[in-house]
Design an enzyme around this catalytic site. Structure first.
Site, PDB file in Angstrom:
ATOM      1  N   ARG A   1      11.869  -5.181   5.047  1.00 45.51           N
ATOM      2  CA  ARG A   1      11.554  -3.782   4.727  1.00 45.51           C
ATOM      3  C   ARG A   1      12.461  -2.798   5.467  1.00 45.51           C
ATOM      4  NH1 ARG A   1       5.585  -1.790   5.450  1.00 45.51           N
ATOM      5  NH2 ARG A   1       5.794  -2.899   7.400  1.00 45.51           N
TER       6      ARG A   1
ATOM      7  N   ARG B   1      14.195   0.737  10.449  1.00 41.89           N
ATOM      8  CA  ARG B   1      13.291  -0.422  10.355  1.00 41.89           C
ATOM      9  C   ARG B   1      12.245  -0.273  11.442  1.00 41.89           C
ATOM     10  NH1 ARG B   1      15.571  -4.712   6.938  1.00 41.89           N
ATOM     11  NH2 ARG B   1      17.623  -3.963   6.314  1.00 41.89           N
TER      12      ARG B   1
ATOM     13  N   ARG C   1      -0.830  -9.248  12.938  1.00 40.96           N
ATOM     14  CA  ARG C   1      -1.378  -8.243  12.017  1.00 40.96           C
ATOM     15  C   ARG C   1      -2.199  -8.927  10.914  1.00 40.96           C
ATOM     16  NH1 ARG C   1       4.216  -5.332  11.136  1.00 40.96           N
ATOM     17  NH2 ARG C   1       3.259  -4.215   9.403  1.00 40.96           N
TER      18      ARG C   1
ATOM     19  N   LYS D   1       0.839  -1.207   0.000  1.00 38.21           N
ATOM     20  CA  LYS D   1       0.000   0.000   0.000  1.00 38.21           C
ATOM     21  C   LYS D   1       0.877   1.262   0.000  1.00 38.21           C
ATOM     22  CE  LYS D   1      -2.080  -1.224   3.876  1.00 38.21           C
ATOM     23  NZ  LYS D   1      -1.398  -2.505   4.178  1.00 38.21           N
TER      24      LYS D   1
ATOM     25  N   ARG E   1     -10.128   0.284   8.451  1.00 37.35           N
ATOM     26  CA  ARG E   1      -9.774  -1.110   8.709  1.00 37.35           C
ATOM     27  C   ARG E   1     -10.868  -1.859   9.445  1.00 37.35           C
ATOM     28  NH1 ARG E   1      -3.692   0.022   8.888  1.00 37.35           N
ATOM     29  NH2 ARG E   1      -2.775  -2.028   8.938  1.00 37.35           N
TER      30      ARG E   1
END
Ligand code: AP5
Length: 210
Positions: free
Chosen positions: A123, A156, A168, A14, A89
């Protein structure tokens, strides 16, 4: 004023896609995750409240999120709509949003759960401009230097670890997925295969938005 929603599980891409389509849409990215992380760093009451949920990979309570969005939408750059990243959400968040602004497109980026952990654990982001990278799938062109702003500082996220990712993903399947049906029923839901090259996904999103 019409807004866009980028919808999908943790690590679907996203944020990566929001940065790429901002110029084409002219809409600012509004990421509730980024807003919450800023509140945590600043040590505000919202940040203190949110941190315990974020560290556990759980959703922050709706009233906290809706208050953040109501404030953000008042800012000058939101006058022509925004691109929501990671909001709404839950059904109550979507209901609150429907009372705040009109949503023209919901872009659902789909990625199988088994791909998500490796995406999240690799990531890193530029500390200066927030550009998103991945150790293996999306590295910087010059090692150690941000492609966008040239900074050599990266960070991070505290919640980017295998344990929190599983929580999650559970939160996504249990609390967020039901929203897909809600948006499908009003005909603005576009499913995009997010398990492909980043450029191909961007092309499909831009076509869906035409
Ligand atoms: P948030 O910050 O929104 O995190 P998230 O939804 O878990 O999503 P991510 O930011 O992890 O993933 P992304 O889809 O943006 O992927 P990215 O582009 O970075 O939320 C964090 C927490 O805040 C939540 O757990 C919750 O506690 C709270 N919260 C936030 N909003 C809330 C709300 N509305 N209600 C309640 N609580 C809320 O990509 C991931 C990695 O993959 C990157 O390294 C990237 O380079 C790489 N990548 C991207 N695309 C590809 C591709 N096509 N192929 C290979 N690699 C790719």
């Amino acid at each position: 004023m019409e807004s866009i929603v980028l919808f999908g599980p943790a690590g679907a891409g996203k944020g990566t896609q929001a940065q790429r389509i901002m110029d084409s849409t002219g809409l600012p990215q509004v990421s509730t995750g980024d807003m919450l992380r800023a509140a945590v760093s600043a040590g505000t009451p919202t940040g203190v409240e949110a941190k315990k949920y974020m560290d556990a990979g759980q959703l922050v309570p709706d009233d906290v999120i809706i208050a953040l969005i109501k404030d953000r939408i008042q800012e000058a750059d939101a006058v022509n709509g925004v691109m929501f990243d990671g909001f709404p959400r839950t059904i109550p968040q979507a209901e609150a949003l429907a009372n705040i602004t009109e949503v023209s497109h919901v872009i659902a980026i789909e990625v199988p759960d088994e791909r998500i952990v490796e995406r999240i654990c690799g990531r890193f982001t530029c500390s200066e401009c927030g550009a998103v990278y991945h150790d293996k799938f999306n590295p910087t062109t010059v090692e150690g230097m941000c492609d966008t702003c040239g900074s050599e500082e990266f960070k991070r996220r505290a919640d980017d670890n295998a344990d929190t990712v599983m929580s999650r993903l559970s939160a996504y399947h249990e609390q967020t997925s039901p929203l897909a049906e809600w948006y499908q029923s009003i005909g603005i839901f576009h499913i995009i295969n997010g398990d492909r090259e980043i450029d191909l996904i961007t092309e499909d999103i831009l076509s869906a938005l035409k």
